[in-house]
Design a protein around this motif. Structure first.
Motif, PDB file in Angstrom:
ATOM      1  N   GLN A   1      52.757  37.706  39.539  1.00 45.04           N
ATOM      2  CA  GLN A   1      52.810  37.373  38.115  1.00 45.04           C
ATOM      3  C   GLN A   1      51.407  37.327  37.518  1.00 45.04           C
ATOM      4  O   GLN A   1      50.424  37.096  38.222  1.00 45.04           O
ATOM      5  N   SER A   2      51.343  37.509  36.213  1.00 48.08           N
ATOM      6  CA  SER A   2      50.082  37.371  35.498  1.00 48.08           C
ATOM      7  C   SER A   2      49.750  35.890  35.325  1.00 48.08           C
ATOM      8  O   SER A   2      50.654  35.055  35.128  1.00 48.08           O
ATOM      9  N   SER A   3      48.456  35.571  35.348  1.00 42.83           N
ATOM     10  CA  SER A   3      48.050  34.177  35.143  1.00 42.83           C
ATOM     11  C   SER A   3      48.197  33.750  33.687  1.00 42.83           C
ATOM     12  O   SER A   3      48.247  32.548  33.391  1.00 42.83           O
ATOM     13  N   GLU A   4      48.288  34.720  32.768  1.00 43.84           N
ATOM     14  CA  GLU A   4      48.257  34.397  31.339  1.00 43.84           C
ATOM     15  C   GLU A   4      49.393  33.475  30.910  1.00 43.84           C
ATOM     16  O   GLU A   4      49.193  32.532  30.145  1.00 43.84           O
ATOM     17  N   ILE A   5      50.605  33.758  31.378  1.00 45.61           N
ATOM     18  CA  ILE A   5      51.733  32.921  30.942  1.00 45.61           C
ATOM     19  C   ILE A   5      51.647  31.529  31.552  1.00 45.61           C
ATOM     20  O   ILE A   5      52.104  30.552  30.950  1.00 45.61           O
ATOM     21  N   TRP A   6      51.050  31.412  32.731  1.00 46.04           N
ATOM     22  CA  TRP A   6      50.854  30.107  33.352  1.00 46.04           C
ATOM     23  C   TRP A   6      49.796  29.305  32.598  1.00 46.04           C
ATOM     24  O   TRP A   6      49.872  28.077  32.510  1.00 46.04           O
ATOM     25  N   LYS A   7      48.813  29.997  32.055  1.00 44.71           N
ATOM     26  CA  LYS A   7      47.812  29.315  31.224  1.00 44.71           C
ATOM     27  C   LYS A   7      48.435  28.846  29.910  1.00 44.71           C
ATOM     28  O   LYS A   7      48.091  27.787  29.393  1.00 44.71           O
ATOM     29  N   GLU A   8      49.368  29.647  29.384  1.00 48.95           N
ATOM     30  CA  GLU A   8      50.079  29.243  28.161  1.00 48.95           C
ATOM     31  C   GLU A   8      50.864  27.955  28.372  1.00 48.95           C
ATOM     32  O   GLU A   8      50.896  27.079  27.507  1.00 48.95           O
ATOM     33  N   SER A   9      51.531  27.842  29.516  1.00 47.95           N
ATOM     34  CA  SER A   9      52.350  26.658  29.778  1.00 47.95           C
ATOM     35  C   SER A   9      51.504  25.450  30.178  1.00 47.95           C
ATOM     36  O   SER A   9      51.977  24.309  30.140  1.00 47.95           O
ATOM     37  N   GLY A  10      50.257  25.706  30.602  1.00 51.52           N
ATOM     38  CA  GLY A  10      49.390  24.616  31.020  1.00 51.52           C
ATOM     39  C   GLY A  10      49.460  24.299  32.497  1.00 51.52           C
ATOM     40  O   GLY A  10      48.847  23.330  32.961  1.00 51.52           O
ATOM     41  N   ARG A  11      50.186  25.128  33.275  1.00 45.25           N
ATOM     42  CA  ARG A  11      50.371  24.811  34.693  1.00 45.25           C
ATOM     43  C   ARG A  11      49.429  25.570  35.621  1.00 45.25           C
ATOM     44  O   ARG A  11      49.409  25.306  36.825  1.00 45.25           O
ATOM     45  N   TYR A  12      48.651  26.504  35.081  1.00 53.07           N
ATOM     46  CA  TYR A  12      47.832  27.338  35.962  1.00 53.07           C
ATOM     47  C   TYR A  12      46.832  26.506  36.758  1.00 53.07           C
ATOM     48  O   TYR A  12      46.662  26.705  37.964  1.00 53.07           O
ATOM     49  N   GLU A  13      46.170  25.570  36.099  1.00 53.37           N
ATOM     50  CA  GLU A  13      45.210  24.713  36.792  1.00 53.37           C
ATOM     51  C   GLU A  13      45.894  23.512  37.436  1.00 53.37           C
ATOM     52  O   GLU A  13      45.417  22.972  38.426  1.00 53.37           O
ATOM     53  N   ASP A  14      47.019  23.088  36.866  1.00 59.53           N
ATOM     54  CA  ASP A  14      47.682  21.867  37.344  1.00 59.53           C
ATOM     55  C   ASP A  14      48.466  22.066  38.638  1.00 59.53           C
ATOM     56  O   ASP A  14      48.692  21.107  39.370  1.00 59.53           O
ATOM     57  N   TYR A  15      48.898  23.310  38.908  1.00 61.17           N
ATOM     58  CA  TYR A  15      49.824  23.505  40.033  1.00 61.17           C
ATOM     59  C   TYR A  15      49.199  23.160  41.371  1.00 61.17           C
ATOM     60  O   TYR A  15      49.867  22.709  42.286  1.00 61.17           O
TER      61      TYR A  15
END
Length: 444
Positions: free
Chosen positions: A75-89
């Motif tokens: 998956q692309s990191s972009e949608i995870w950054k949109e949701s706010g979970r990219y750094e939090d996961y």
């Protein structure tokens, strides 16, 4: 099929690195082979069992009106950054870069991706509800992968997602999956208890784990024994019926360790009905409202021209983990007998002839029986090796074939020695054997 031609690399002894019975059995019977830490190749025997579990999971999802699709593992990191979970996961997420230096990831879950698919496709409340699912490989970079496929890094999972116009409709979807899970595990001959659970990194305020009892489980559970008497039979896919079903379970105290409250447990459950034990999580469902739809702007047009963010839930079943969970629940370690449920057994019947180099008559009989069973949609395998009867029976007890047909020196006429694993043999005709097995399959 002859076992001499099958790829079933059986080991004589349990591998020393395997600490729990599912890991031991899966390595010993050649169901899996470790590729690297927490990552396994699924060999034909194990893959066959897993695909049968997958088929049951798929059928039960389809029954509640869920639609299957297939999302990618990367998956692309972009949608995870949109949701706010990219750094939090956290460190469990495997982050990678492609040759264009774009940040990508190996999907540990799919809330972001399915929401992105939904928002680009559905614009009106008239197209709700939507229940979507896929069955796909996931990757979570476990710090200490252990127990074989029970706590590994790459695993095969069914994850589903619901999209609804409001909370009331969303709870209806949640309850559909609640019932679907109970029916799925029942078809796998597992007693799975729905328990109030922590939502963890998925988020939300409503969650149930489906737990089967097992001493090797990693989940500590606290429950009222009377919950085992609740029967989901008779409930249909209607709002009131499904709400009543959940209430039947929720009136009994049943929680995982994260939700445990000692005072509440002692107040709500009489001493004789308290059960504190361990279990294996085989399914987990969540309701989280607009946690993902709001940051990802997944909104639909409402009557009157307004817009609102859809209400969502997600629903997971560990398909590959279920292989190990069934072993933990069904394997008789003392007798070295694996009792696969008929619905997922790698083969339904083992035909075991006494093979003599100077006499092929038993092998010819075995071939005729195989053809007859195959014509009646009964999956069987012939042991054409020159091992003795005792060794052959022990081998198929270990593999977990539910029924055996023995062809020895005294196998004359139309009757054959027919044996259910763990029970005394009977002399039956091939027609009687076929009828019996067919009836057992119809009960699944």
């Amino acid at each position: 099929m002859y076992i001499s031609k099958a790829f079933i690399p059986i080991l004589k002894n349990n591998p020393s690195e395997a600490k729990i019975k599912s890991h031991q059995l899966m390595l010993r019977t050649g169901m899996i082979k470790q590729s690297s830490a927490g990552i396994y190749s699924w060999l034909p025997l194990g893959f066959k069992v897993m695909k049968k579990i997958e088929k049951i999971v798929r059928e039960e999802q389809n029954k509640i009106g869920a639609h299957e699709l297939l999302m990618p593992t990367i998956q692309s990191s972009e949608i995870w950054k949109e949701s706010g979970r990219y750094e939090d996961y956290g460190d469990e997420m495997l982050r990678i870069k492609d040759r264009q230096n774009r940040e990508m990831l190996y999907g540990p879950t799919n809330e972001e991706l399915i929401t992105e698919i939904f928002r680009s496709s559905i614009k009106s409340y008239k197209l709700l509800p939507q229940l979507l699912y896929h069955i796909q490989w996931k990757f979570r970079d476990e710090l200490r992968p252990r127990f074989g496929i029970m706590r590994c890094r790459e695993f095969f999972m069914k994850d589903a997602y619901s999209f609804d116009i409001n909370d009331e409709e969303a709870f209806f979807s949640y309850n559909k999956f609640f019932l679907s899970y109970l029916r799925t595990f029942k078809r796998l001959d597992l007693t799975a208890i729905p328990m109030a659970a922590d939502t963890g990194p998925i988020g939300g305020n409503l969650s149930h784990e489906f737990i089967i009892l097992a001493e090797t489980g990693e989940s500590k559970i606290f429950t009222d024994k009377r919950i085992f008497d609740v029967n989901s039979n008779g409930f249909d896919i209607e709002k009131k019926s499904l709400e009543d079903l959940r209430k039947q379970y929720e009136k009994f105290y049943a929680v995982t360790d994260e939700k445990f409250n000692k005072k509440e447990f002692e107040e709500k459950v009489s001493k004789e009905n308290r059960l504190t034990t361990k279990g294996i999580e085989v399914g987990h469902i969540f309701y989280f409202g607009d946690k993902y739809s709001k940051p990802l702007n997944a909104a639909v047009d409402l009557p009157g021209g307004k817009k609102d963010f859809v209400k969502m839930g997600s629903y997971g079943i560990g398909v590959s983990r279920l292989v190990g969970a069934i072993i933990e629940a069904k394997y008789d370690e003392k007798e070295e007998i694996m009792k696969w449920p008929m619905s997922v057994a790698p083969y339904e019947v083992a035909i075991i002839p006494l093979v003599n180099k100077n006499d092929n008559s038993n092998l010819e009989k075995a071939n005729n029986i195989f053809k007859h069973l195959n014509n009646n949609n009964i999956d069987s395998i012939i042991d054409d090796t020159d091992e003795n009867f005792s060794s052959k029976i022990k081998k198929f007890n270990l593999i977990g074939v539910p029924y055996q047909i023995l062809l020895g020196k005294k196998s004359d006429g139309d009757l054959f020695e027919f044996k259910e694993v763990g029970k005394d043999p009977k002399n039956l005709s091939i027609e009687q054997i076929t009828k019996f097995i067919t009836e057992q399959k119809e009960k699944i």
